[in-house]
Design an enzyme around this catalytic site. Sequence first.
Site, PDB file in Angstrom:
ATOM      1  CD  GLU A  21      -3.079  -0.194  -0.005  1.00  0.00           C
ATOM      2  OE1 GLU A  21      -3.179   0.286  -1.161  1.00  0.00           O
ATOM      3  OE2 GLU A  21      -3.622  -1.252   0.343  1.00  0.00           O
ATOM      4  CB  THR A  23       4.601   0.317  -2.476  1.00  0.00           C
ATOM      5  OG1 THR A  23       3.481  -0.491  -2.842  1.00  0.00           O
ATOM      6  CG2 THR A  23       4.976   0.054  -1.032  1.00  0.00           C
ATOM      7  CB  SER A 114      -9.750   1.157  -7.901  1.00  0.00           C
ATOM      8  OG  SER A 114      -9.059   2.050  -8.716  1.00  0.00           O
ATOM      9  CB  SER A 115     -15.367   3.664  -8.122  1.00  0.00           C
ATOM     10  OG  SER A 115     -15.027   4.928  -7.590  1.00  0.00           O
ATOM     11  CD  GLU A 146      -7.352   8.766 -10.328  1.00  0.00           C
ATOM     12  OE1 GLU A 146      -7.789   7.850 -11.052  1.00  0.00           O
ATOM     13  OE2 GLU A 146      -7.460   8.763  -9.096  1.00  0.00           O
ATOM     14  CG  ASP A 158      -5.938   2.352  -7.998  1.00  0.00           C
ATOM     15  OD1 ASP A 158      -5.286   1.511  -7.356  1.00  0.00           O
ATOM     16  OD2 ASP A 158      -6.411   3.390  -7.497  1.00  0.00           O
ATOM     17  CE1 TYR A 207      -2.881   7.757  -3.061  1.00  0.00           C
ATOM     18  CE2 TYR A 207      -1.812   9.439  -4.394  1.00  0.00           C
ATOM     19  CZ  TYR A 207      -2.113   8.117  -4.167  1.00  0.00           C
ATOM     20  OH  TYR A 207      -1.641   7.156  -5.028  1.00  0.00           O
TER      21      TYR A 207
HETATM   22  P1  ADP Z   1     -12.073   5.111  -5.424  1.00  0.00           P
HETATM   23  O1  ADP Z   1     -11.334   5.063  -6.708  1.00  0.00           O
HETATM   24  O2  ADP Z   1     -11.350   4.460  -4.302  1.00  0.00           O
HETATM   25  O3  ADP Z   1     -13.468   4.586  -5.529  1.00  0.00           O
HETATM   26  P2  ADP Z   1     -11.755   7.945  -5.827  1.00  0.00           P
HETATM   27  O4  ADP Z   1     -11.939   9.112  -4.937  1.00  0.00           O
HETATM   28  O5  ADP Z   1     -10.438   7.744  -6.464  1.00  0.00           O
HETATM   29  O6  ADP Z   1     -12.203   6.657  -4.991  1.00  0.00           O
HETATM   30  O7  ADP Z   1     -12.812   8.005  -7.013  1.00  0.00           O
HETATM   31  C1  ADP Z   1     -14.187   8.225  -6.733  1.00  0.00           C
HETATM   32  C2  ADP Z   1     -14.752   9.216  -7.728  1.00  0.00           C
HETATM   33  O8  ADP Z   1     -14.848   8.606  -9.045  1.00  0.00           O
HETATM   34  C3  ADP Z   1     -16.178   9.635  -7.419  1.00  0.00           C
HETATM   35  O9  ADP Z   1     -16.200  10.696  -6.493  1.00  0.00           O
HETATM   36  C4  ADP Z   1     -16.671  10.066  -8.793  1.00  0.00           C
HETATM   37  O10 ADP Z   1     -16.228  11.365  -9.107  1.00  0.00           O
HETATM   38  C5  ADP Z   1     -15.986   9.085  -9.717  1.00  0.00           C
HETATM   39  N1  ADP Z   1     -16.872   7.928  -9.986  1.00  0.00           N
HETATM   40  C6  ADP Z   1     -16.737   6.672  -9.544  1.00  0.00           C
HETATM   41  N2  ADP Z   1     -17.755   5.880  -9.975  1.00  0.00           N
HETATM   42  C7  ADP Z   1     -18.559   6.667 -10.721  1.00  0.00           C
HETATM   43  C8  ADP Z   1     -19.782   6.473 -11.448  1.00  0.00           C
HETATM   44  N3  ADP Z   1     -20.392   5.273 -11.479  1.00  0.00           N
HETATM   45  N4  ADP Z   1     -20.299   7.531 -12.110  1.00  0.00           N
HETATM   46  C9  ADP Z   1     -19.693   8.726 -12.082  1.00  0.00           C
HETATM   47  N5  ADP Z   1     -18.563   8.980 -11.419  1.00  0.00           N
HETATM   48  C10 ADP Z   1     -17.988   7.981 -10.738  1.00  0.00           C
HETATM   49 MG    MG Z   2      -9.515   6.028  -7.119  1.00  0.00          MG
END
Ligand code: ADP
Ligand code: MG
Length: 367
Positions: A21, A23, A114-115, A146, A158, A207
């Site tokens: 983590e 890294t 990692s959405s 990003e 990610d 971060y």
């Molecule tokens: P993580 O990657 O850990 O989930 P992040 O803060 O890096 O957290 O990314 C989250 C952001 O990505 C959300 O605040 C949004 O802006 C964007 N995001 C994620 N999923 C969606 C989605 N389904 N639709 C629109 N934006 C999204």
């Molecule tokens: Mg993210």
Amino acid sequence: MAVAQGVKTWRAPGRVNLIGEHTDYNQGFVLPCAIGLECRIEARPSSSGRLEAHSREMRDTAEWPAGQIPSLTPQRHWTDYVVGVAKEIVALGFPVRPMRLDIASTVPAGSGLSSSAALEVATALALLDGRSIGKLELARLCQRAERNFVGMPCGIMDQYASVFGESHAAILIDCRSTDHQVVRLPDGIEIVAVNTMVKHELGKSAYGQRVAECQAALAHFPARTSLRDVTFEELERAAPEIPETPLARAKHVILENHRVQAFLRASENADLSAMGRLFVESHRSLQHDYEVSCEELDFLVDQALTIDGVIGARMTGGGFGGCTVNLVDSKSVDEFQRAIAERYQSRFGIQPAVYLCQPSSGAGLLD
Ligand code: ADP
Ligand code: MG
């Protein structure tokens, strides 16, 4: 079922990081696996001359003239992920064609699974529309989006995991050479993520601060290009010269790289107790030396370690909320899910989401 003409559905998975983590941006080692939670984008050509994006989760639609993508600026909005990717694609010399993107994701946003990378990678595939740039370039393009447009100084993990994920296996990524090896975990264990359902505001600024603190530590080793190359003995010798905070951050990074390698050996030998011990050491290091944990994550880890069948537990992802990752004996998974949810609920009054993570293949066209 009839498929509307020209409509393609692209998918890109989220990921859970097993160990390694903070890294990746220090050119070190990480061990994530792509998971069944994923972002899907239905892309259809449009005659409007515009790029249009709708997010089911955000219940929001935005659109831009396709020809004006290079001049767009960040809005600090979810659409920055889409526009950031579109700009990088244009910068590679591929015009973005007018189209409509319908985004629907099962990766919980802001939970350390990692959405954001899932959204970036699915968007890139949809916008490239079959024009191939190679897998590594795809991951790098999304990372640049990003970093450059969203403004998050992230490493490659990610996006790489979302692109290169393997079903039934984790991947050990060398974040300097940007190649990987496939790592199968021993039979009989499950990977379970438990979501604190909180995201502390501190997360984003902290971060960038951690990235800077690692650079401050590295500045004490002019012959080295990353903390990856500094040994623990070198760090100890230089310790009197390094301020306390960067020293603690560097200690985490250097020892975390060792832990990834040790975890790999333990996994190959099916040494579950060593795997569990390394998970816990990683968490304690993130808690005390890297200082990216929080009360909710610490509670989930401490509680998990008292539940039968739990091999190891640690926070996963950037920290300050989000998820823990737990290695659990397959036979104990149901009871673990019940017990951890009940304890978290009674302590914080929040029902945590629990995800059984099946390692999944990397992004692509859904058939
Ligand atoms: P993580 O990657 O850990 O989930 P992040 O803060 O890096 O957290 O990314 C989250 C952001 O990505 C959300 O605040 C949004 O802006 C964007 N995001 C994620 N999923 C969606 C989605 N389904 N639709 C629109 N934006 C999204
Ligand atoms: Mg993210």
